[in-house]
Design a protein around this motif. Structure first.
Motif, mmCIF file in Angstrom:
data_model
loop_
_atom_site.group_PDB
_atom_site.id
_atom_site.type_symbol
_atom_site.label_atom_id
_atom_site.label_comp_id
_atom_site.label_asym_id
_atom_site.label_seq_id
_atom_site.Cartn_x
_atom_site.Cartn_y
_atom_site.Cartn_z
ATOM 1 N N PRO A 3 68.019 -21.536 71.153
ATOM 2 C CA PRO A 3 66.672 -21.336 71.705
ATOM 3 C C PRO A 3 66.535 -19.907 72.200
ATOM 4 C CG PRO A 3 68.047 -22.401 73.334
ATOM 5 C CD PRO A 3 68.896 -22.281 72.088
ATOM 6 N N SER A 4 65.313 -19.404 72.237
ATOM 7 C CA SER A 4 65.112 -18.071 72.815
ATOM 8 C C SER A 4 65.072 -18.160 74.330
ATOM 9 C CB SER A 4 63.816 -17.446 72.287
ATOM 10 O OG SER A 4 62.700 -18.244 72.624
ATOM 11 N N GLY A 5 65.248 -19.362 74.837
ATOM 12 C CA GLY A 5 65.226 -19.614 76.274
ATOM 13 C C GLY A 5 64.219 -20.692 76.590
ATOM 14 N N PRO B 64 78.547 -20.597 73.726
ATOM 15 C CA PRO B 64 78.320 -19.365 72.973
ATOM 16 C C PRO B 64 79.451 -19.145 71.977
ATOM 17 C CG PRO B 64 79.208 -18.843 75.133
ATOM 18 C CD PRO B 64 79.041 -20.342 75.086
ATOM 19 N N VAL B 65 79.111 -18.708 70.786
ATOM 20 C CA VAL B 65 80.114 -18.471 69.743
ATOM 21 C C VAL B 65 79.767 -17.177 69.012
ATOM 22 C CG1 VAL B 65 80.633 -20.916 69.387
ATOM 23 C CG2 VAL B 65 78.806 -19.841 68.067
ATOM 24 N N GLU B 66 80.695 -16.700 68.210
ATOM 25 C CA GLU B 66 80.397 -15.561 67.352
ATOM 26 C C GLU B 66 79.527 -16.051 66.200
ATOM 27 O OE1 GLU B 66 81.372 -12.538 68.379
ATOM 28 O OE2 GLU B 66 82.201 -13.657 70.072
ATOM 29 N N GLY B 67 78.451 -15.339 65.930
ATOM 30 C CA GLY B 67 77.601 -15.761 64.824
ATOM 31 C C GLY B 67 76.163 -15.328 65.003
ATOM 32 N N MET B 68 75.393 -15.501 63.940
ATOM 33 C CA MET B 68 74.011 -15.048 63.906
ATOM 34 C C MET B 68 73.055 -16.239 63.840
ATOM 35 S SD MET B 68 74.424 -11.655 61.479
ATOM 36 C CE MET B 68 75.183 -12.525 60.115
ATOM 37 N N HIS B 69 71.826 -15.970 63.440
ATOM 38 C CA HIS B 69 70.753 -16.967 63.413
ATOM 39 C C HIS B 69 70.710 -17.580 62.011
ATOM 40 C CE1 HIS B 69 67.397 -18.469 65.797
ATOM 41 N NE2 HIS B 69 66.594 -18.368 64.750
ATOM 42 N N VAL B 70 71.704 -18.435 61.705
ATOM 43 C CA VAL B 70 71.857 -18.935 60.343
ATOM 44 C C VAL B 70 72.248 -20.413 60.350
ATOM 45 C CG1 VAL B 70 72.430 -16.714 59.290
ATOM 46 C CG2 VAL B 70 74.236 -18.077 60.339
ATOM 47 N N TYR B 71 71.955 -21.082 59.234
ATOM 48 C CA TYR B 71 72.242 -22.513 59.122
ATOM 49 C C TYR B 71 73.727 -22.813 59.187
ATOM 50 C CZ TYR B 71 67.887 -25.076 58.307
ATOM 51 O OH TYR B 71 66.689 -25.716 58.471
ATOM 52 N N SER B 72 74.577 -21.927 58.678
ATOM 53 C CA SER B 72 76.010 -22.217 58.715
ATOM 54 C C SER B 72 76.491 -22.381 60.149
ATOM 55 C CB SER B 72 76.796 -21.118 58.001
ATOM 56 O OG SER B 72 76.527 -19.847 58.569
ATOM 57 N N LEU B 73 75.946 -21.605 61.082
ATOM 58 C CA LEU B 73 76.314 -21.732 62.490
ATOM 59 C C LEU B 73 75.705 -23.002 63.080
ATOM 60 C CD1 LEU B 73 76.519 -18.982 65.157
ATOM 61 C CD2 LEU B 73 75.202 -21.029 65.643
ATOM 62 N N TRP B 74 74.434 -23.258 62.776
ATOM 63 C CA TRP B 74 73.771 -24.450 63.332
ATOM 64 C C TRP B 74 74.437 -25.728 62.844
ATOM 65 C CZ3 TRP B 74 68.805 -21.854 61.277
ATOM 66 C CH2 TRP B 74 68.460 -20.783 62.117
ATOM 67 N N ARG B 75 74.901 -25.717 61.599
ATOM 68 C CA ARG B 75 75.585 -26.904 61.088
ATOM 69 C C ARG B 75 76.881 -27.136 61.856
ATOM 70 N NH1 ARG B 75 75.675 -25.789 55.748
ATOM 71 N NH2 ARG B 75 77.619 -24.663 56.053
ATOM 72 N N ASP B 76 77.620 -26.056 62.144
ATOM 73 C CA ASP B 76 78.833 -26.196 62.949
ATOM 74 C C ASP B 76 78.491 -26.737 64.341
ATOM 75 O OD1 ASP B 76 80.282 -25.196 60.850
ATOM 76 O OD2 ASP B 76 80.513 -23.184 61.694
ATOM 77 N N ASP C 143 73.030 -13.043 67.780
ATOM 78 C CA ASP C 143 71.639 -13.471 67.572
ATOM 79 C C ASP C 143 70.775 -12.761 68.605
ATOM 80 O OD1 ASP C 143 69.208 -14.763 67.335
ATOM 81 O OD2 ASP C 143 70.069 -16.773 67.162
ATOM 82 N N PRO C 144 70.271 -11.563 68.286
ATOM 83 C CA PRO C 144 69.621 -10.726 69.313
ATOM 84 C C PRO C 144 68.342 -11.315 69.884
ATOM 85 C CG PRO C 144 69.258 -9.806 67.132
ATOM 86 C CD PRO C 144 70.240 -10.922 66.964
ATOM 87 N N GLY C 145 67.645 -12.140 69.113
ATOM 88 C CA GLY C 145 66.387 -12.677 69.605
ATOM 89 C C GLY C 145 66.524 -13.922 70.448
ATOM 90 N N HIS C 146 67.748 -14.465 70.538
ATOM 91 C CA HIS C 146 67.900 -15.769 71.181
ATOM 92 C C HIS C 146 69.055 -15.866 72.164
ATOM 93 C CE1 HIS C 146 65.610 -16.340 67.451
ATOM 94 N NE2 HIS C 146 65.046 -17.360 68.049
ATOM 95 N N PHE C 147 70.068 -15.031 72.013
ATOM 96 C CA PHE C 147 71.254 -15.215 72.841
ATOM 97 C C PHE C 147 70.965 -14.999 74.323
ATOM 98 C CE2 PHE C 147 75.170 -13.953 74.944
ATOM 99 C CZ PHE C 147 75.976 -15.041 74.620
#
Length: 314
Positions: free
Chosen positions: A225-227, A285-297, A260-264
């Protein structure tokens, strides 16, 4: 940028990619387009891209394994909230749903991000295979998952983002989607059998709906979430009564990629507020960007917590 070879073919070699589903597109003369010879498409609210699978040597949790599979069904509904517009609602039912007509299941309402569509969770997120595998490994209890189109208002309509994410979509979910799903499918009764989750825009919608409707939901997964800046102004009473609020919440899970600069920063701030107010939650919090591969994890972590394999429907 791709380089054109002597044979006239433009190409690009990337570093090795970990097994996952990846989204890509081409930009040709300033126009972005899907790969015209790849039949696997990532459909969005506006524009599309292509999908490519990098398989693991041994099929991963997101890949099809030799296990019992659930079913994904598309339901069409004429919305009473959205001026009679006909919309689709996707529903995953777990393996065994059709063979045991007496059994009832907990449910997750799963929301997608901005400029996405519900089937993104299946096309790019491999959600059905992930859930099949989690159930087969007895890491989560069988559950039903419902996905509705999150843009209750036209995508990109000027000044409509806030209304879409709060009042209009909430009304659509509660008055149209939930009655259809819970009237047709065998859903276990009670708020403790109902969860909500989503990524990006869907995470913000989930947070808003969850904290306004603790009488309906007991668990939430907020992925990138962006917050939720309104939590202190709109839910001061909940924050002022941590004991009472914690008694109503089974799982409050928040996760975001550090890249994820817009949400972290917003996700971190929300977690800090919850910590300061002594509201039980998980912040991952984990290493990663705004992508489905991270959301699936992240879903692989959230689902077994929300639907514990040793817990029968409550």
């Amino acid at each position: 940028k791709m380089e054109k070879g002597a044979d006239g073919i433009s190409s690009l070699t990337v570093e090795p990619l970990r097994p996952s589903t990846y989204i890509y597109a081409f930009t040709v003369d300033g126009i972005t387009m899907a790969d015209p010879v790849n039949p696997r498409l990532k459909i969005r609210a506006r524009t599309s891209a292509s999908l490519v699978e990098v398989p693991a040597e041994t099929p991963g949790m997101q890949e099809a394994r030799d296990v019992p599979h659930g079913a994904v069904e598309m339901n069409y509904q004429k919305s009473t909230v959205l001026n009679g517009e006909t919309r689709s609602i996707w529903v995953y039912t777990p393996p065994g749903y059709t063979t045991d007509p007496a059994r009832r299941y907990p449910i997750l309402y799963l929301l997608h991000g901005s400029n996405d569509k519900p089937n993104g969770w299946f096309d790019a997120g491999n959600l059905n295979f992930l859930v099949d595998n989690l159930i087969a490994e007895k890491k989560m209890a069988p559950a039903i998952i419902a996905l509705a189109y999150g843009h209750a208002l036209p995508f990109g309509a000027r000044g409509q983002g806030a209304r879409n994410n709060t009042t209009v979509f909430e009304e659509y979910l509660l008055k149209d989607v939930m009655p259809l799903v819970e009237g047709k499918y065998r859903i276990a009764a009670g708020r403790r059998n109902r969860a909500i989750a989503g990524q990006s825009m869907g995470a913000e919608q989930s947070l808003a709906i969850f904290f306004r409707h603790l009488e309906l939901f007991s668990s939430i997964g907020a992925l990138a979430p962006s917050g939720f800046g309104a939590i202190e102004s709109q839910h001061a009473a909940l924050l002022a009564d941590p004991k009472g609020t914690n008694a109503k919440i089974d799982v409050l899970w928040i996760g975001c990629g550090r890249q994820d600069p817009g949400h972290f920063n917003g996700s971190q701030k929300l977690a800090d507020v919850l910590t300061a107010k002594q509201i039980n939650h998980i912040w991952h919090p984990v290493e990663g960007m705004h992508v489905y591969s991270l959301w699936r994890d992240q879903m692989e972590e959230f689902l077994p917590l929300a639907f514990r394999p040793d817990a029968a429907p409550k």
